[in-house]
Design an enzyme around this catalytic site. Structure first.
Site, PDB file in Angstrom:
ATOM      1  N   ALA A 162       0.843  -1.198   0.000  1.00 16.45           N
ATOM      2  CA  ALA A 162       0.000   0.000   0.000  1.00 16.45           C
ATOM      3  C   ALA A 162       0.875   1.244   0.000  1.00 16.45           C
ATOM      4  CB  ALA A 162      -0.890  -0.015   1.234  1.00 16.45           C
ATOM      5  N   GLY A 176       0.299  -5.183   0.797  1.00 19.97           N
ATOM      6  CA  GLY A 176      -0.817  -5.263  -0.148  1.00 19.97           C
ATOM      7  C   GLY A 176      -0.432  -5.972  -1.442  1.00 19.97           C
ATOM      8  N   GLU A 178      -0.804  -9.530  -0.725  1.00 13.96           N
ATOM      9  CA  GLU A 178      -2.247  -9.769  -0.579  1.00 13.96           C
ATOM     10  C   GLU A 178      -2.938  -9.785  -1.944  1.00 13.96           C
ATOM     11  OE1 GLU A 178      -2.537  -6.555   2.256  1.00 13.96           O
ATOM     12  OE2 GLU A 178      -3.112  -7.949   3.848  1.00 13.96           O
ATOM     13  N   GLU A 201       3.859  -5.328   7.431  1.00 12.12           N
ATOM     14  CA  GLU A 201       3.064  -4.279   8.087  1.00 12.12           C
ATOM     15  C   GLU A 201       3.468  -4.067   9.534  1.00 12.12           C
ATOM     16  OE1 GLU A 201       1.884  -6.582   6.063  1.00 12.12           O
ATOM     17  OE2 GLU A 201       0.315  -5.778   4.774  1.00 12.12           O
TER      18      GLU A 201
HETATM   19  N1  CO8 Z   1       4.516   3.077  -0.563  1.00 13.46           N
HETATM   20  C1  CO8 Z   1       4.988   4.285  -0.964  1.00 13.46           C
HETATM   21  N2  CO8 Z   1       6.250   4.460  -1.427  1.00 13.46           N
HETATM   22  C2  CO8 Z   1       7.060   3.394  -1.455  1.00 13.46           C
HETATM   23  C3  CO8 Z   1       6.645   2.126  -1.045  1.00 13.46           C
HETATM   24  C4  CO8 Z   1       5.297   1.990  -0.590  1.00 13.46           C
HETATM   25  N3  CO8 Z   1       4.779   0.818  -0.210  1.00 13.46           N
HETATM   26  N4  CO8 Z   1       7.663   1.257  -1.193  1.00 13.46           N
HETATM   27  C5  CO8 Z   1       8.698   1.968  -1.678  1.00 13.46           C
HETATM   28  N5  CO8 Z   1       8.342   3.260  -1.839  1.00 13.46           N
HETATM   29  C6  CO8 Z   1       9.155   4.356  -2.340  1.00 13.46           C
HETATM   30  C7  CO8 Z   1      10.282   4.718  -1.378  1.00 13.46           C
HETATM   31  O1  CO8 Z   1       9.826   5.583  -0.372  1.00 13.46           O
HETATM   32  C8  CO8 Z   1      11.253   5.381  -2.321  1.00 13.46           C
HETATM   33  O2  CO8 Z   1      10.771   6.674  -2.630  1.00 13.46           O
HETATM   34  P1  CO8 Z   1      11.810   7.878  -2.917  1.00 13.46           P
HETATM   35  O3  CO8 Z   1      12.578   7.434  -4.134  1.00 13.46           O
HETATM   36  O4  CO8 Z   1      10.917   9.043  -3.137  1.00 13.46           O
HETATM   37  O5  CO8 Z   1      12.667   7.980  -1.697  1.00 13.46           O
HETATM   38  C9  CO8 Z   1      11.123   4.580  -3.602  1.00 13.46           C
HETATM   39  O6  CO8 Z   1       9.831   3.938  -3.514  1.00 13.46           O
HETATM   40  C10 CO8 Z   1      12.170   3.511  -3.722  1.00 13.46           C
HETATM   41  O7  CO8 Z   1      12.187   2.730  -2.535  1.00 13.46           O
HETATM   42  P2  CO8 Z   1      13.535   2.292  -1.789  1.00 13.46           P
HETATM   43  O8  CO8 Z   1      14.572   3.366  -1.937  1.00 13.46           O
HETATM   44  O9  CO8 Z   1      13.159   1.885  -0.406  1.00 13.46           O
HETATM   45  O10 CO8 Z   1      13.957   1.033  -2.691  1.00 13.46           O
HETATM   46  P3  CO8 Z   1      14.836  -0.232  -2.225  1.00 13.46           P
HETATM   47  O11 CO8 Z   1      15.146  -0.962  -3.486  1.00 13.46           O
HETATM   48  O12 CO8 Z   1      15.960   0.186  -1.333  1.00 13.46           O
HETATM   49  O13 CO8 Z   1      13.850  -1.125  -1.314  1.00 13.46           O
HETATM   50  C11 CO8 Z   1      11.766  -2.194  -0.784  1.00 13.46           C
HETATM   51  C12 CO8 Z   1      12.733  -1.717  -1.898  1.00 13.46           C
HETATM   52  C13 CO8 Z   1      12.391  -3.329   0.028  1.00 13.46           C
HETATM   53  C14 CO8 Z   1      10.486  -2.684  -1.488  1.00 13.46           C
HETATM   54  C15 CO8 Z   1      11.458  -0.992   0.174  1.00 13.46           C
HETATM   55  O14 CO8 Z   1      11.078   0.132  -0.628  1.00 13.46           O
HETATM   56  C16 CO8 Z   1      10.344  -1.260   1.139  1.00 13.46           C
HETATM   57  O15 CO8 Z   1      10.562  -1.921   2.146  1.00 13.46           O
HETATM   58  N6  CO8 Z   1       9.142  -0.707   0.857  1.00 13.46           N
HETATM   59  C17 CO8 Z   1       8.023  -0.812   1.771  1.00 13.46           C
HETATM   60  C18 CO8 Z   1       7.421  -2.166   1.763  1.00 13.46           C
HETATM   61  C19 CO8 Z   1       6.274  -2.248   2.733  1.00 13.46           C
HETATM   62  O16 CO8 Z   1       6.397  -1.965   3.923  1.00 13.46           O
HETATM   63  N7  CO8 Z   1       5.105  -2.650   2.220  1.00 13.46           N
HETATM   64  C20 CO8 Z   1       3.915  -2.808   3.040  1.00 13.46           C
HETATM   65  C21 CO8 Z   1       3.157  -1.529   3.075  1.00 13.46           C
HETATM   66  S1  CO8 Z   1       1.791  -1.637   4.210  1.00 13.46           S
HETATM   67  C22 CO8 Z   1       0.613  -2.413   3.321  1.00 13.46           C
HETATM   68  O17 CO8 Z   1       0.787  -2.823   2.206  1.00 13.46           O
HETATM   69  C23 CO8 Z   1      -0.707  -2.552   4.026  1.00 13.46           C
HETATM   70  C24 CO8 Z   1      -1.642  -3.301   3.127  1.00 13.46           C
HETATM   71  C25 CO8 Z   1      -3.022  -2.842   3.342  1.00 13.46           C
HETATM   72  C26 CO8 Z   1      -3.901  -3.230   2.199  1.00 13.46           C
HETATM   73  C27 CO8 Z   1      -3.545  -2.600   0.875  1.00 13.46           C
HETATM   74  C28 CO8 Z   1      -4.202  -1.275   0.665  1.00 13.46           C
HETATM   75  C29 CO8 Z   1      -3.757  -0.593  -0.637  1.00 13.46           C
END
Ligand code: CO8
Length: 258
Positions: free
Chosen positions: A65, A109, A112, A132
């Site tokens: 998400a 998500g 999911e 999460e």
């Molecule tokens: N949402 C918004 N922005 C994101 C997300 C995300 N989920 N994931 C990555 N980004 C952004 C980063 O903030 C970054 O932005 P910027 O370039 O502006 O700084 C850009 O994408 C690149 O990310 P990274 O620099 O972190 O890239 P890496 O290659 O180092 O890492 C990862 C990749 C491992 C995927 C890392 O980005 C990460 O851990 N992301 C978050 C993953 C996460 O926590 N997902 C769960 C989110 S909670 C959720 O999904 C709840 C579900 C509820 C139901 C769904 C409803 C829609």
């Protein structure tokens, strides 16, 4: 001009749908989910399409998400506006099969969404997780419900409580995915599976998806009765006559979807 968040194309009776946001991690913004639901509903209403392959970028199926949007949410808004339910729940109602082709990250998500699909094929570089807990929240689109059903309680607890990801081979071992392939052939393999499904009679495809899904919602006795009723009803289809005549005549069936 507004950029398309979803790219859809047709390969015979199979639709190929790609999540294609500007960020190749495909954060699941509301706009992306709305566009996905719209594309899937369009496919549902097209009788020429029998199955869909859903995929993301090489880097990520979807990294979850949109954390930027979620960071600003409060309880009243999430509840009153039915955050997640208002658009994601339409995906659950799809009647045609969806094959998820997962390369790279499928987190939160994203994991999911893959689990809402009917078959999951993973690239060797795929990572599945419910991180999460690291954000101080509970999974919200089925992680705590579909993961134990797909992978068993212990694996689901491990993934949801630690937030650590499963590799593609771990996902295969626990039954979360059906197959692991090299990233270069991921979409091709998912399309091959989609085509194998799509060559069959549409009402039979729909009935099988409905029956398998019913097994998660009912007792064994009720599920068996549901299946038996569908089985009996199948003898009303022209495609049952055609399928059996083709077998006995040693020829390929020409289904009319009737
Ligand atoms: N949402 C918004 N922005 C994101 C997300 C995300 N989920 N994931 C990555 N980004 C952004 C980063 O903030 C970054 O932005 P910027 O370039 O502006 O700084 C850009 O994408 C690149 O990310 P990274 O620099 O972190 O890239 P890496 O290659 O180092 O890492 C990862 C990749 C491992 C995927 C890392 O980005 C990460 O851990 N992301 C978050 C993953 C996460 O926590 N997902 C769960 C989110 S909670 C959720 O999904 C709840 C579900 C509820 C139901 C769904 C409803 C829609």
């Amino acid at each position: 001009m507004e950029r398309q968040l979803i790219r859809s194309e047709r390969r015979g009776k199979v639709a190929l749908v790609r999540l294609a946001s500007d960020n190749t991690l495909n954060p699941l913004t509301d706009a992306l989910i709305d566009a996905l639901v719209l594309a899937m509903q369009h496919i549902e209403s097209d009788p020429a399409v029998h199955a869909t392959v859903l995929t993301g970028s090489e880097r990520a199926f979807a990294a979850g998400a949109d954390i930027v949007a979620m960071s600003k949410l409060d309880y009243a808004t999430a509840f009153s506006e039915d955050y997640i339910g208002r658009n994601w729940d339409h995906f659950r109602a799809l009647r045609k099969p969806v094959v998820a082709a997962v390369g790279g990250y499928a987190l939160g998500g994203g994991c999911e969404l893959a689990m809402m699909c009917d078959i999951v094929i993973a690239a060797r570089n795929a990572m599945f997780g419910q991180p999460e807990i690291k954000l101080g929240i509970v999974p919200g689109a089925g992680g705590t419900q579909r993961l134990p059903r797909a992978a068993g309680k212990s694996t689901a607890m491990l993934a949801c409580l630690t937030g650590e990801s499963l590799t593609a081979s771990e996902a295969l071992a626990c039954g979360l995915v059906s197959k692991v392939v090299e990233p270069e052939v991921l979409v091709e393999e998912a399309l091959r599976i989609g085509e194998q499904i799509a060559r069959h009679s549409l009402p039979v495809i729909l009935a099988i998806k409905e029956a398998v899904n019913r097994s998660f919602e009912s007792s064994l006795a009720e599920g068996l009765l549901f299946e038996r009723r569908l089985f009996h009803a199948g003898f009303a289809l022209a495609d049952q006559k055609e399928g059996m005549a083709a077998f006995l005549g040693r020829r390929n069936a020409a289904f009319s979807n009737r």
